[in-house]
Design an enzyme around this catalytic site. Structure first.
Site, short mmCIF file in Angstrom:
data_model
loop_
_atom_site.label_atom_id
_atom_site.label_comp_id
_atom_site.label_asym_id
_atom_site.label_seq_id
_atom_site.Cartn_x
_atom_site.Cartn_y
_atom_site.Cartn_z
N CYS A 27 0.83 -1.22 0.00
CA CYS A 27 0.00 0.00 0.00
C CYS A 27 0.86 1.26 0.00
O CYS A 27 0.35 2.35 -0.24
CB CYS A 27 -0.93 0.01 1.21
SG CYS A 27 -0.08 0.11 2.78
N CYS A 68 -2.73 -2.46 8.74
CA CYS A 68 -2.34 -1.13 9.24
C CYS A 68 -1.91 -1.24 10.70
O CYS A 68 -0.96 -0.57 11.12
CB CYS A 68 -3.50 -0.15 9.10
SG CYS A 68 -4.30 -0.19 7.49
#
Ligand code: FES
Length: 143
Positions: A35, A104
């Protein structure tokens, strides 16, 4: 149900402990190749206790919320306890993250571990290397 919990939104909108510690005792920077998000953690450690922690995160809202929550969870804690922080604990403290955003919180765990490893290395402190798996043995970011 909303995709993001109130806690995630709160830590995203009002992140705690954002910034840099110039004379940090440990600094850890990690990224996710997939990402492109990057997280940096700064630690001030006194007498084996985390007396200050700051973060800089270039990334998504979940990465910012995860960094913010992770810094709150280790503030004032002994190094040995901070080392045990898992991405699961960060996610739980945030009242959950969507499945595709769990990585995350992994980034937050890794950034803290990297900063603690830096602290150990800088101070010549012996440690169990298996607590800090290298990139080759992880692969969660598919480098
Ligand atoms: Fe990669 Fe959030 S999308 S850290």
């Amino acid at each position: 149900m909303a995709l993001y919990s109130d806690k995630v939104m709160d830590h995203f909108r009002n992140p705690r402990n954002v910034g840099v510690i110039e004379d940090a005792d440990g600094v850890g920077e990690v990224g996710n190749a997939k990402c492109g998000d990057i997280m940096k953690i700064y630690l001030k450690i006194d007498n084996d206790t985390i007396t200050d922690v700051k973060f800089e995160t270039f990334g998504c809202g979940s990465a910012i919320a995860s960094s913010s929550m992770a810094t709150e969870l280790i503030m004032g804690k002994p190094v040995s306890e901070a080392l045990k922080l898992t991405n699961k604990a960060v996610t739980e403290a945030l009242d959950g993250l969507p499945a595709h955003k769990l990585h995350c919180s992994v980034l937050a765990e890794e950034a803290i571990k990297a900063a603690l490893k830096d602290y150990y290395d800088k101070n010549g402190i012996e440690y169990d290397h298996t607590q800090f798996p290298d990139c080759a043995s992880c692969g969660h970011c598919d480098v």
